[in-house]
Design an enzyme around this catalytic site. Structure first.
Site, PDB file in Angstrom:
ATOM      1  N   HIS A 278      38.330  37.908  42.750  1.00  0.00           N
ATOM      2  CA  HIS A 278      39.190  37.765  43.932  1.00  0.00           C
ATOM      3  C   HIS A 278      40.457  37.014  43.549  1.00  0.00           C
ATOM      4  CE1 HIS A 278      36.928  33.978  43.807  1.00  0.00           C
ATOM      5  NE2 HIS A 278      38.002  33.443  44.364  1.00  0.00           N
TER       6      HIS A 278
ATOM      7  N   HIS B   8      46.119  33.748  41.197  1.00  0.00           N
ATOM      8  CA  HIS B   8      45.439  34.258  40.012  1.00  0.00           C
ATOM      9  C   HIS B   8      44.062  34.809  40.352  1.00  0.00           C
ATOM     10  CE1 HIS B   8      43.956  30.184  40.575  1.00  0.00           C
ATOM     11  NE2 HIS B   8      42.849  30.601  39.987  1.00  0.00           N
TER      12      HIS B   8
END
Length: 164
Positions: free
Chosen positions: A28, A105
């Site tokens: 994710h 990120h």
């Protein structure tokens, strides 16, 4: 995009990198790290104040924050603005979060170890893109086989239109 991220993880393994790889179902994009906070409803309420439309994301590059290696995304004014608005909303709501310089990120591996430098800068990153249409509050807990992520709630783009 998850296939591309798994391909990067597989290439790291091929290069002899060991560690705690993020499982495919747990990959994710992190927009803000809140850490331990006892009131997820307050976080969801703050997130609910954000208004956004779906936007595109494209993989671009790899990096590391100490013992956390991640995949990055192509520069996006829309994503940068959403992250700034989210962080401002969390601050205004009194919800503590990691305020260090931040880059959105996708965590690939924690605590990597290797005998030879895997040369992250030479690792090919497959072209991949997706559309983000919601943001979620994720609870991460450490299990015996790595991190376990549980979605506690989410906020979708076009919320107002969905309610009409």
């Amino acid at each position: 995009m998850k296939d591309a991220l798994r391909a990067v993880q597989n290439e790291l393994r091929r290069r002899g990198v060991e560690g705690n790889y993020t499982r495919a179902e747990n990959l994710h994009l992190t927009l803000a790290f809140i850490g331990e906070y006892p009131d997820p409803d307050a976080v969801l309420e703050a997130m609910g104040k954000l208004k956004f439309e779906p936007f595109g994301l494209r993989l671009a590059g790899l990096g590391a924050f100490g013992e956390l290696w991640w995949a990055g995304l192509e520069e996006s004014d829309t994503l940068d603005m959403l992250v700034r608005r989210l962080r401002r909303t969390l601050a205004e709501s009194g919800i503590p979060f990691d305020r260090k310089a931040f880059r959105p990120h996708i965590t690939l591996i924690r605590k990597p170890s290797f005998r030879r430098d895997p040369q992250l800068d030479t690792l090919p990153v497959p072209e991949a893109e997706t559309t983000a249409g919601r943001i979620s509050l994720m609870l991460s807990t450490r299990g015996k086989n790595g991190m376990i992520y549980t979605e506690l709630g989410s906020v979708s783009a076009y919320r107002e239109r969905e309610m009409e």
